[in-house]
Scaffold this active site. Structure first.
Site, PDB file in Angstrom:
ATOM      1  N   ILE A  31       0.834  -1.204   0.000  1.00 43.62           N
ATOM      2  CA  ILE A  31       0.000   0.000   0.000  1.00 43.62           C
ATOM      3  C   ILE A  31       0.876   1.266   0.000  1.00 43.62           C
ATOM      4  CG2 ILE A  31      -1.716   1.282   1.366  1.00 43.62           C
ATOM      5  CD1 ILE A  31      -2.570  -1.527   2.515  1.00 43.62           C
ATOM      6  N   SER A 153      -5.904  -0.597  11.151  1.00 38.63           N
ATOM      7  CA  SER A 153      -6.628  -1.716  10.547  1.00 38.63           C
ATOM      8  C   SER A 153      -7.906  -1.934  11.334  1.00 38.63           C
ATOM      9  CB  SER A 153      -5.768  -2.978  10.633  1.00 38.63           C
ATOM     10  OG  SER A 153      -6.549  -4.116  10.340  1.00 38.63           O
ATOM     11  N   TYR A 185      -0.770  -8.504  16.690  1.00 39.34           N
ATOM     12  CA  TYR A 185      -0.945  -7.567  15.562  1.00 39.34           C
ATOM     13  C   TYR A 185      -2.165  -6.666  15.843  1.00 39.34           C
ATOM     14  CZ  TYR A 185      -2.043  -5.873  10.852  1.00 39.34           C
ATOM     15  OH  TYR A 185      -2.344  -5.070   9.765  1.00 39.34           O
ATOM     16  N   LYS A 189      -2.376  -2.580  16.353  1.00 34.77           N
ATOM     17  CA  LYS A 189      -3.237  -1.714  15.538  1.00 34.77           C
ATOM     18  C   LYS A 189      -4.171  -0.886  16.427  1.00 34.77           C
ATOM     19  CE  LYS A 189      -1.222  -2.066  12.173  1.00 34.77           C
ATOM     20  NZ  LYS A 189      -0.829  -1.032  11.221  1.00 34.77           N
ATOM     21  N   SER A 220      -1.279  -7.828  -0.478  1.00 35.41           N
ATOM     22  CA  SER A 220       0.028  -7.153  -0.391  1.00 35.41           C
ATOM     23  C   SER A 220       1.035  -8.182   0.102  1.00 35.41           C
ATOM     24  CB  SER A 220      -0.053  -5.975   0.590  1.00 35.41           C
ATOM     25  OG  SER A 220      -0.151  -6.482   1.906  1.00 35.41           O
TER      26      SER A 220
HETATM   27  N1  NAP Z   1      -2.863  -5.652   3.538  1.00 32.43           N
HETATM   28  C1  NAP Z   1      -3.977  -5.565   4.282  1.00 32.43           C
HETATM   29  O1  NAP Z   1      -4.983  -6.266   4.042  1.00 32.43           O
HETATM   30  C2  NAP Z   1      -4.036  -4.591   5.429  1.00 32.43           C
HETATM   31  C3  NAP Z   1      -5.227  -4.517   6.158  1.00 32.43           C
HETATM   32  C4  NAP Z   1      -5.304  -3.631   7.214  1.00 32.43           C
HETATM   33  C5  NAP Z   1      -4.220  -2.820   7.521  1.00 32.43           C
HETATM   34  N2  NAP Z   1      -3.063  -2.908   6.811  1.00 32.43           N
HETATM   35  C6  NAP Z   1      -1.940  -2.026   7.185  1.00 32.43           C
HETATM   36  O2  NAP Z   1      -1.474  -1.344   6.028  1.00 32.43           O
HETATM   37  C7  NAP Z   1      -0.089  -1.003   6.208  1.00 32.43           C
HETATM   38  C8  NAP Z   1       0.691  -1.389   4.964  1.00 32.43           C
HETATM   39  O3  NAP Z   1       0.624  -2.803   4.868  1.00 32.43           O
HETATM   40  P1  NAP Z   1       0.773  -3.596   3.486  1.00 32.43           P
HETATM   41  O4  NAP Z   1      -0.411  -4.474   3.391  1.00 32.43           O
HETATM   42  O5  NAP Z   1       1.119  -2.706   2.381  1.00 32.43           O
HETATM   43  O6  NAP Z   1       2.006  -4.533   3.895  1.00 32.43           O
HETATM   44  P2  NAP Z   1       3.386  -4.862   3.177  1.00 32.43           P
HETATM   45  O7  NAP Z   1       3.176  -5.069   1.711  1.00 32.43           O
HETATM   46  O8  NAP Z   1       3.987  -5.963   3.974  1.00 32.43           O
HETATM   47  O9  NAP Z   1       4.247  -3.525   3.402  1.00 32.43           O
HETATM   48  C9  NAP Z   1       4.679  -3.184   4.694  1.00 32.43           C
HETATM   49  C10 NAP Z   1       5.798  -2.190   4.588  1.00 32.43           C
HETATM   50  O10 NAP Z   1       6.273  -1.925   5.926  1.00 32.43           O
HETATM   51  C11 NAP Z   1       7.676  -2.026   5.913  1.00 32.43           C
HETATM   52  N3  NAP Z   1       8.306  -2.330   7.195  1.00 32.43           N
HETATM   53  C12 NAP Z   1       8.204  -3.457   7.934  1.00 32.43           C
HETATM   54  N4  NAP Z   1       9.015  -3.381   8.999  1.00 32.43           N
HETATM   55  C13 NAP Z   1       9.634  -2.178   8.931  1.00 32.43           C
HETATM   56  C14 NAP Z   1      10.592  -1.527   9.730  1.00 32.43           C
HETATM   57  N5  NAP Z   1      11.138  -2.102  10.815  1.00 32.43           N
HETATM   58  N6  NAP Z   1      11.008  -0.292   9.380  1.00 32.43           N
HETATM   59  C15 NAP Z   1      10.515   0.310   8.272  1.00 32.43           C
HETATM   60  N7  NAP Z   1       9.620  -0.266   7.457  1.00 32.43           N
HETATM   61  C16 NAP Z   1       9.186  -1.502   7.795  1.00 32.43           C
HETATM   62  C17 NAP Z   1       7.978  -3.127   4.919  1.00 32.43           C
HETATM   63  O11 NAP Z   1       9.337  -3.097   4.524  1.00 32.43           O
HETATM   64  P3  NAP Z   1      10.113  -4.467   4.100  1.00 32.43           P
HETATM   65  O12 NAP Z   1       9.744  -4.733   2.676  1.00 32.43           O
HETATM   66  O13 NAP Z   1      11.536  -4.096   4.304  1.00 32.43           O
HETATM   67  O14 NAP Z   1       9.647  -5.543   5.029  1.00 32.43           O
HETATM   68  C18 NAP Z   1       7.010  -2.729   3.816  1.00 32.43           C
HETATM   69  O15 NAP Z   1       7.564  -1.692   3.042  1.00 32.43           O
HETATM   70  C19 NAP Z   1       0.375  -1.709   7.474  1.00 32.43           C
HETATM   71  O16 NAP Z   1       0.395  -0.797   8.538  1.00 32.43           O
HETATM   72  C20 NAP Z   1      -0.718  -2.752   7.721  1.00 32.43           C
HETATM   73  O17 NAP Z   1      -0.846  -3.074   9.077  1.00 32.43           O
HETATM   74  C21 NAP Z   1      -2.942  -3.781   5.769  1.00 32.43           C
END
Ligand code: NAP
Length: 301
Positions: A31, A153, A185, A189, A220
């Site tokens: 995202i 979330s 998790y 959140k 993602s």
């Molecule tokens: N996907 C869903 O369905 C969903 C639903 C509800 C909420 N969310 C929230 O949306 C947000 C984005 O999630 P996403 O789905 O896009 O997940 P994602 O594809 O796993 O991306 C997460 C990002 O966070 C980075 N990250 C993890 N640990 C880190 C650290 N120590 N320092 C800096 N960056 C770090 C990751 O970097 P690396 O590549 O280096 O690991 C990656 O760039 C999150 O807060 C998640 O909780 C997602």
């Protein structure tokens, strides 16, 4: 149902962002990367704040190529290290004169510990962003009207915070019969939502507003750390049934850009619409307690 297959609302803002600077944490994938591309297309100077240099630089090329903008910069930020957060903030404040939008997007769903000894999900999903926000607050105020967007979330609904445990063990969910990754998790959140609630109160009377949100169920990389087998099995299912990251960044964009929502500072959004929170997610006492513990953990005055 809405969170999954229904495509959902689009951010309707046509805002152009020339001359504005935005930080997006965790923007090398998922995202965050799609959010960064949209903001760069609108003319913003976009700082990709990512922990891994190699992945960050690859993303930098992709975001530049897809947006057609050269106003995109990579800066290293590991939210699991308070030292790294301080060093990022110092470099940013020295090199960039403006900050108009801070998007606290990065998140992880995985067991472990940060280098400072905090539970990994508490440390990365909440504490790193807490410190980052506080270190950048003066610059946001100077550049107001400015915004802070905290990506949470709907999972926060299942969260609970044991403050005694947090105080003594520096982690969420410690001492439960088994360390359940998904439960922790959800707890982290809930921290995002409570942080946003208290932050909004502290920002009253300034030109900075803040918002928190659920992006939807998005295909993602988030599940990649849970179990490789589970991830391989689930990835095709989520790709088919879940929203893509373009749909997944719409509520973040809405909170960052939509005109006329300043009076909704501190509120929670889903599908580009403000939603009512359950009592525990806007509990004044819990939000204040979390803030005070976080300040102490970060060594903030
Ligand atoms: N996907 C869903 O369905 C969903 C639903 C509800 C909420 N969310 C929230 O949306 C947000 C984005 O999630 P996403 O789905 O896009 O997940 P994602 O594809 O796993 O991306 C997460 C990002 O966070 C980075 N990250 C993890 N640990 C880190 C650290 N120590 N320092 C800096 N960056 C770090 C990751 O970097 P690396 O590549 O280096 O690991 C990656 O760039 C999150 O807060 C998640 O909780 C997602």
């Amino acid at each position: 149902f809405h969170h999954f297959v229904v495509k959902g609302q689009k951010c309707m803002s046509k805002a152009k962002l020339h001359g504005k600077t935005v930080i997006v944490t965790g923007s090398n994938t998922g995202i965050g990367k799609t959010t960064a591309i949209d903001l760069a297309k609108r003319g913003a100077r976009v700082i990709l704040a990512c922990r891994c240099k190699q992945r960050g630089e690859t993303a930098l090329q992709e975001v530049r190529n897809e947006s057609g903008s050269n106003q995109v910069v990579f800066m290293q930020l590991d939210l699991g290290s308070l030292k790294s957060v301080r060093s990022f903030a110092e470099t940013f404040l020295k090199s960039e004169p403006r900050l108009d939008i801070l998007i606290n997007n990065a998140g992880i769903c995985m067991q472990g510990q940060t280098e400072d000894g905090f539970g990994l999900m508490f440390g990365v999903n909440h504490l790193g962003h807490f410190l980052l926000t506080n270190l950048l607050l003066d610059r946001l105020k100077e550049c107001g009207p400015s915004r802070i967007v905290n990506v949470s979330s709907m999972a926060h609904n299942f969260g609970k915070i044991d403050f005694d445990c947090l105080n003594s063990h520096k982690t969420l969910g410690f001492g439960t019969s088994s360390y359940r990754v998904f439960q922790v998790y959800c707890d982290s959140k809930l921290c995002n939502v409570l942080f946003n609630h208290e932050l909004a109160k502290r920002l009253q009377g300034t030109s900075v507003t803040c918002y928190t949100l659920h992006p939807g169920a998005i295909s993602s990389d988030l599940g990649r750390n849970t179990s490789s087998v589970l991830h391989v099995v689930l990835k095709p299912v989520t790709t088919f049934f879940f929203k893509n990251t373009i749909q997944g960044c719409q509520t973040t964009l809405h909170c960052a850009l939509q005109e006329g929502i300043e009076h909704l500072s501190g509120r929670y959004f889903s599908n580009c619409t403000v939603r009512e929170l359950y009592a525990k997610a806007k509990d004044d006492a819990a939000a204040k307690k979390l803030w005070e513990i976080s300040e102490r953990f970060c060594g903030l005055p």
